[in-house]
Design a protein around this motif. Sequence first.
Motif, short mmCIF file in Angstrom:
data_model
loop_
_atom_site.label_atom_id
_atom_site.label_comp_id
_atom_site.label_asym_id
_atom_site.label_seq_id
_atom_site.Cartn_x
_atom_site.Cartn_y
_atom_site.Cartn_z
N GLY A 49 0.82 -1.21 0.00
CA GLY A 49 0.00 0.00 0.00
C GLY A 49 0.85 1.26 0.00
N MET A 50 0.26 2.36 -0.47
CA MET A 50 0.99 3.62 -0.58
C MET A 50 0.37 4.73 0.27
N TYR A 51 -0.57 4.38 1.15
CA TYR A 51 -1.24 5.42 1.93
C TYR A 51 -1.17 5.10 3.42
N ASN A 52 -1.93 4.10 3.87
CA ASN A 52 -1.85 3.70 5.27
C ASN A 52 -0.55 2.95 5.53
N THR A 53 -0.19 2.84 6.81
CA THR A 53 0.98 2.06 7.22
C THR A 53 0.46 0.78 7.86
N THR A 54 0.86 -0.37 7.31
CA THR A 54 0.21 -1.64 7.61
C THR A 54 1.22 -2.66 8.11
N TYR A 55 0.83 -3.41 9.16
CA TYR A 55 1.69 -4.43 9.76
C TYR A 55 0.96 -5.77 9.86
N ARG A 56 1.71 -6.83 9.63
CA ARG A 56 1.24 -8.17 10.00
C ARG A 56 1.79 -8.44 11.39
N VAL A 57 0.87 -8.62 12.35
CA VAL A 57 1.24 -8.69 13.76
C VAL A 57 0.89 -10.07 14.31
N THR A 58 1.85 -10.68 14.92
CA THR A 58 1.65 -11.98 15.57
C THR A 58 1.57 -11.76 17.07
N VAL A 59 0.46 -12.21 17.65
CA VAL A 59 0.24 -12.09 19.09
C VAL A 59 0.36 -13.49 19.69
N ALA A 60 1.20 -13.63 20.68
CA ALA A 60 1.43 -14.94 21.29
C ALA A 60 0.11 -15.55 21.76
N GLY A 61 -0.10 -16.81 21.41
CA GLY A 61 -1.31 -17.51 21.83
C GLY A 61 -2.44 -17.44 20.85
N ARG A 62 -2.36 -16.54 19.86
CA ARG A 62 -3.40 -16.45 18.83
C ARG A 62 -3.01 -17.34 17.65
N GLU A 63 -3.99 -18.03 17.10
CA GLU A 63 -3.72 -19.01 16.05
C GLU A 63 -3.18 -18.36 14.79
N ARG A 64 -3.68 -17.19 14.44
CA ARG A 64 -3.26 -16.51 13.20
C ARG A 64 -2.83 -15.07 13.50
N PRO A 65 -1.90 -14.58 12.69
CA PRO A 65 -1.56 -13.15 12.81
C PRO A 65 -2.77 -12.28 12.46
N VAL A 66 -2.69 -11.03 12.83
CA VAL A 66 -3.70 -10.05 12.46
C VAL A 66 -3.01 -8.94 11.68
N VAL A 67 -3.84 -8.10 11.06
CA VAL A 67 -3.33 -6.94 10.32
C VAL A 67 -3.72 -5.70 11.10
#
Length: 328
Positions: free
Chosen positions: A45-63
Amino acid sequence: MDFQPIERPPNAFQQSVTPEQIQAVCHRVFGPGARVSSAVELGLGMYNTTYRVTVAGRERPVVVRFAPEPERQFISEREMMRNEYATVPHLAVIAPLMPRVLAADWSHDLIGRDYLVQTLLDGVPAPDGLRNYPRPAWTAFYRRIGEIARTVHGVRGPGFGPVAGPVYDTWSRAVIASLRDIAADLESVGLDAADLRSAAALAAEHSAVLDEITEPRLLTGDLWTVNVMIADGAPEPTITGVLDFDRTLWGDPAADWPVRLAAAKQDERLAFWEAYGERDRGPAASWRSSLYEVRHLGGVRLELHRHGRTDDVRDSYARVAAKLAELA
């Protein structure tokens, strides 16, 4: 935390947040015991700033997506993340393809920016995944884009303009306001916007042609390859998700971004029309399409300026002039 931001110049439009701010967001959304193990910035993306975040204990990362600071937003792009959030109920027709919103925060008390937390879509970004297929196979991809655009365009709205407002009672008023906002933004950064001002004047003069559009339909705003995910390793390009609907508005489907790009080249993307249906090529529709192209080019000029592409900014003036000649 394994924190992987994208390194950019200090004056770049997109600005990273800090690991502590990402951790604070996840504490708010998932509870005080949530621990972020990694945060990787995604660069498509060229507008928002976006991260793939892994939280311990959660099955899947979130955005986690952060909007630019309010003072960095142009008038024509004001609060686009809030516009996307307001659009979610209207996108139920393509819900299986959409990320789910887990949290939205406009309070600015953790960080002076709006942010959204969303589920991570399956698949790989289409710009990368399509390279794994021979070009003739891309027709399946573009045909599906046509189906999605047609489905979204079937959603009716209460008026014309951005979903989150302001909403106008006529299409001409919405188009004129948009052209004037883009012109004001161009002037605010020292660029000549006389051509966009001329387009707004022509839109006012020929408002009756615009107001032949009497039924507001939902426009995707930015649906194309960069905002599409496809299955990894499928026999043909198969869309698994679509994202970033922050530029949605109510208006004429012919003014939508995917319609513009589908018409730009006579190649595999012709399959778009097989699913979407034929365009209106009458005189009034052709006039409106030329005006819409000026609007698109004005928005693109802002984007080019934001990313320092001065040669492309200069070239945009000749392209707008050619379209204005068709409108005169």
